[in-house]
Write a protein that holds these residues in place. Structure first.
Motif, mmCIF file in Angstrom:
data_model
loop_
_atom_site.group_PDB
_atom_site.id
_atom_site.type_symbol
_atom_site.label_atom_id
_atom_site.label_comp_id
_atom_site.label_asym_id
_atom_site.label_seq_id
_atom_site.Cartn_x
_atom_site.Cartn_y
_atom_site.Cartn_z
ATOM 1 N N ALA A 77 0.671 -1.372 0.013
ATOM 2 C CA ALA A 77 -0.007 0.053 0.059
ATOM 3 C C ALA A 77 0.965 1.046 -0.043
ATOM 4 O O ALA A 77 2.147 1.339 0.686
ATOM 5 C CB ALA A 77 -0.945 0.218 1.246
ATOM 6 N N LEU A 78 0.408 2.378 -0.763
ATOM 7 C CA LEU A 78 1.394 3.387 -0.896
ATOM 8 C C LEU A 78 1.202 4.159 0.633
ATOM 9 O O LEU A 78 0.236 4.133 1.354
ATOM 10 C CB LEU A 78 0.976 4.485 -1.897
ATOM 11 C CG LEU A 78 1.061 3.908 -3.563
ATOM 12 C CD1 LEU A 78 0.226 4.741 -4.371
ATOM 13 C CD2 LEU A 78 2.279 3.500 -3.923
ATOM 14 N N THR A 79 2.368 4.801 0.836
ATOM 15 C CA THR A 79 2.487 5.696 1.852
ATOM 16 C C THR A 79 1.724 7.094 2.093
ATOM 17 O O THR A 79 1.756 7.343 0.601
ATOM 18 C CB THR A 79 3.782 5.923 2.700
ATOM 19 O OG1 THR A 79 4.516 6.613 1.548
ATOM 20 C CG2 THR A 79 4.490 4.268 2.763
ATOM 21 N N PRO A 80 1.394 7.901 2.771
ATOM 22 C CA PRO A 80 0.883 9.087 2.534
ATOM 23 C C PRO A 80 1.848 10.125 1.810
ATOM 24 O O PRO A 80 1.507 10.918 1.290
ATOM 25 C CB PRO A 80 1.028 9.579 4.222
ATOM 26 C CG PRO A 80 0.490 8.630 5.001
ATOM 27 C CD PRO A 80 1.215 7.200 4.256
ATOM 28 N N ALA A 81 3.565 9.673 2.138
ATOM 29 C CA ALA A 81 4.306 10.469 1.537
ATOM 30 C C ALA A 81 4.260 10.448 -0.035
ATOM 31 O O ALA A 81 4.278 11.218 -0.882
ATOM 32 C CB ALA A 81 5.560 10.297 2.187
#
Length: 249
Positions: A155-159
């Motif tokens: 899953a992609l991180t917030p950054a």
């Protein structure tokens, strides 16, 4: 001592010499035998120059000096050449280093501004307007970049989401994108670069992912082949108009 350099306090005639260099920190400057210049003569020239120039104009506002804990320009030159005590030269050097970086950043900013005014980029309509907090442009993009993000095993991180939003805005603009993506090892920079690369391919353009060494290029090729397995491209020359993507190194 080999070839010691000394200051004469009292000469042979009993006359006292310049006492301003006694009991204080004295800078050492490069001497030149060919030019006939000693370190003390260079120091004398600098002392006289600082005396004549007086207070210097400072391009950094007082509020910024306080915020960054910097001294003013006049004090920095006096502190590096005529420090009153040990340690003053370090504070002065910090300000002078700041000035060098400030000039460099201003030069780069002006160069970038001129490029933006005179250069024409390629807009990628597949990356439409979006906020920097979600993946709106990539959901409305053509299939490749959307499929890669949707099927990625992490899953992609917030950054990563924030950076992808900023890149999407750059790609949608009619100006060339100038962006440096910085992050720790393993922070997910490659998948961000891959998504931007596929976005330009989805826009009907070509793209290349470059690496500084052959070993790293081979590592990227091996990992990206797994991530992009099953990805297709439009090809009217084959049945079904879809052909598997090929990746070369």
């Amino acid at each position: 001592m080999t070839n010691p350099v000394v200051d004469v306090i009292v000469g042979a005639s009993g006359d006292e010499r310049d006492a301003s260099r006694i009991g204080r920190v004295v800078p050492i400057y490069p001497a030149s035998g060919k030019a006939g210049l000693t370190s003390w003569e260079v120091g004398g020239f600098i002392d006289e120059s600082l005396r004549r120039v007086g207070p210097m104009l400072d391009p950094v506002p007082d509020a910024a000096l306080i915020e960054l804990d910097l001294i003013d320009r006049t004090s920095s030159y006096k502190g590096i050449h005529l420090p009153e005590e040990w340690g003053v030269q370090d504070v002065a050097r910090r300000r002078l280093v700041f000035d060098e970086f400030l000039r460099l950043q201003l030069l780069l900013a002006l160069r970038r501004r001129r490029m933006e005014e005179s250069s024409a980029g390629i807009r990628h309509p597949s990356t439409t307007k979006t906020s920097t907090s979600d993946l709106g442009p990539w959901r409305t993009a053509r299939r490749r970049s959307c499929d890669v993000l949707g099927g990625h095993h992490f899953a992609l991180t917030p950054a990563q989401r924030r950076v992808l939003g900023e890149i999407a805005a750059d790609l949608a603009a009619p100006l060339p994108m100038h962006r440096l993506l910085q992050g720790d090892v393993g922070s997910g920079k490659t998948v961000v670069a891959l998504t931007a690369l596929l976005a330009s391919i989805d826009g009907g353009r070509q793209g290349a992912l470059m690496a500084p060494t052959e070993v790293l290029a081979e590592q990227h090729l091996a990992s990206l082949r797994k991530d992009l397995e099953g990805l297709t491209k439009v090809d009217d020359a084959v049945l079904g108009a879809n052909a598997p993507c090929r990746f070369n190194c």
